[in-house]
Write an enzyme that holds these catalytic residues in place. Structure first.
Site, short mmCIF file in Angstrom:
data_model
loop_
_atom_site.label_atom_id
_atom_site.label_comp_id
_atom_site.label_asym_id
_atom_site.label_seq_id
_atom_site.Cartn_x
_atom_site.Cartn_y
_atom_site.Cartn_z
N HIS A 158 6.05 -12.06 6.10
CA HIS A 158 5.90 -11.69 4.68
C HIS A 158 7.27 -11.37 4.11
CE1 HIS A 158 5.55 -8.06 7.16
NE2 HIS A 158 6.14 -7.41 6.16
N ILE A 186 0.82 -1.21 0.00
CA ILE A 186 0.00 0.00 0.00
C ILE A 186 0.87 1.27 0.00
CG2 ILE A 186 -0.27 0.37 2.51
CD1 ILE A 186 -3.33 0.54 1.96
N GLN A 201 10.31 -4.66 11.39
CA GLN A 201 9.00 -5.28 11.11
C GLN A 201 7.89 -4.46 11.75
OE1 GLN A 201 8.69 -9.40 12.33
NE2 GLN A 201 6.74 -9.69 11.24
P1 AMP Z 1 7.15 -4.66 7.50
O1 AMP Z 1 7.76 -3.38 7.97
O2 AMP Z 1 8.19 -5.60 6.90
O3 AMP Z 1 6.31 -5.31 8.56
O4 AMP Z 1 6.26 -4.28 6.28
C1 AMP Z 1 4.87 -4.10 6.34
C2 AMP Z 1 4.46 -3.60 4.99
O5 AMP Z 1 3.07 -3.78 4.87
C3 AMP Z 1 4.75 -2.11 4.76
O6 AMP Z 1 5.57 -1.96 3.61
C4 AMP Z 1 3.35 -1.51 4.57
O7 AMP Z 1 3.34 -0.48 3.60
C5 AMP Z 1 2.55 -2.73 4.11
N1 AMP Z 1 1.13 -2.65 4.38
C6 AMP Z 1 0.52 -2.33 5.55
N2 AMP Z 1 -0.82 -2.39 5.42
C7 AMP Z 1 -1.08 -2.78 4.15
C8 AMP Z 1 -2.26 -3.04 3.40
N3 AMP Z 1 -3.47 -2.90 3.94
N4 AMP Z 1 -2.13 -3.42 2.11
C9 AMP Z 1 -0.91 -3.55 1.56
N5 AMP Z 1 0.24 -3.34 2.21
C10 AMP Z 1 0.17 -2.96 3.49
#
Ligand code: AMP
Ligand code: ZN
Length: 111
Positions: A99, A32, A93
């Protein structure tokens, strides 16, 4: 499913995503808040908090996700890509459902 988990909600269709792939084990969708021209996430459907929570039983799932990174990158027409797994708050994270980030096209800091 973990009730408060945003990625479990995406897996279950409770909140929408720009989905690029789904099978019985995994979903992939565009981030996102992209950090590159193309930035998607590959998310196992099973709620595992992080790479640090993985055990031997998750070995094939982890392998599947890595191979899927290449397959989806090719399908998206990417010439090259960066993969990233943030693990734990000190590892950057923010969403505590494991992921892998797949990114392409952008200036990346040297890791
Ligand atoms: P992390 O910091 O590795 O936990 O990454 C989490 C990622 O999830 C970040 O890059 C956010 O931009 C992404 N994210 C959070 N909410 C959403 C959502 N609803 N749809 C798509 N990506 C998301
Ligand atoms: Zn979850």
């Amino acid at each position: 499913m973990s009730v408060d988990c945003i990625f479990c909600k995406i897996v279950n269709g409770i909140i929408p995503s720009k989905k690029i792939y789904e099978d019985e084990d995994v979903i992939a969708f565009h981030d996102i808040n992209p950090s590159a021209s193309v930035h998607f996430l590959i998310v196992p459907k099973l709620h595992i908090e992080s790479l640090a929570s993985c055990e031997t039983q998750h070995q094939s799932l982890l392998g599947k996700v890595l191979l899927l990174a290449t397959k989806l990158a090719k399908e998206q027409g990417l010439a090259g890509f960066k993969t990233l797994i943030n693990t734990g708050a000190d590892g950057g994270q923010e969403v505590f459902h494991i992921h892998i980030h797949v990114m392409s096209g952008g200036k990346f800091p040297k890791a």
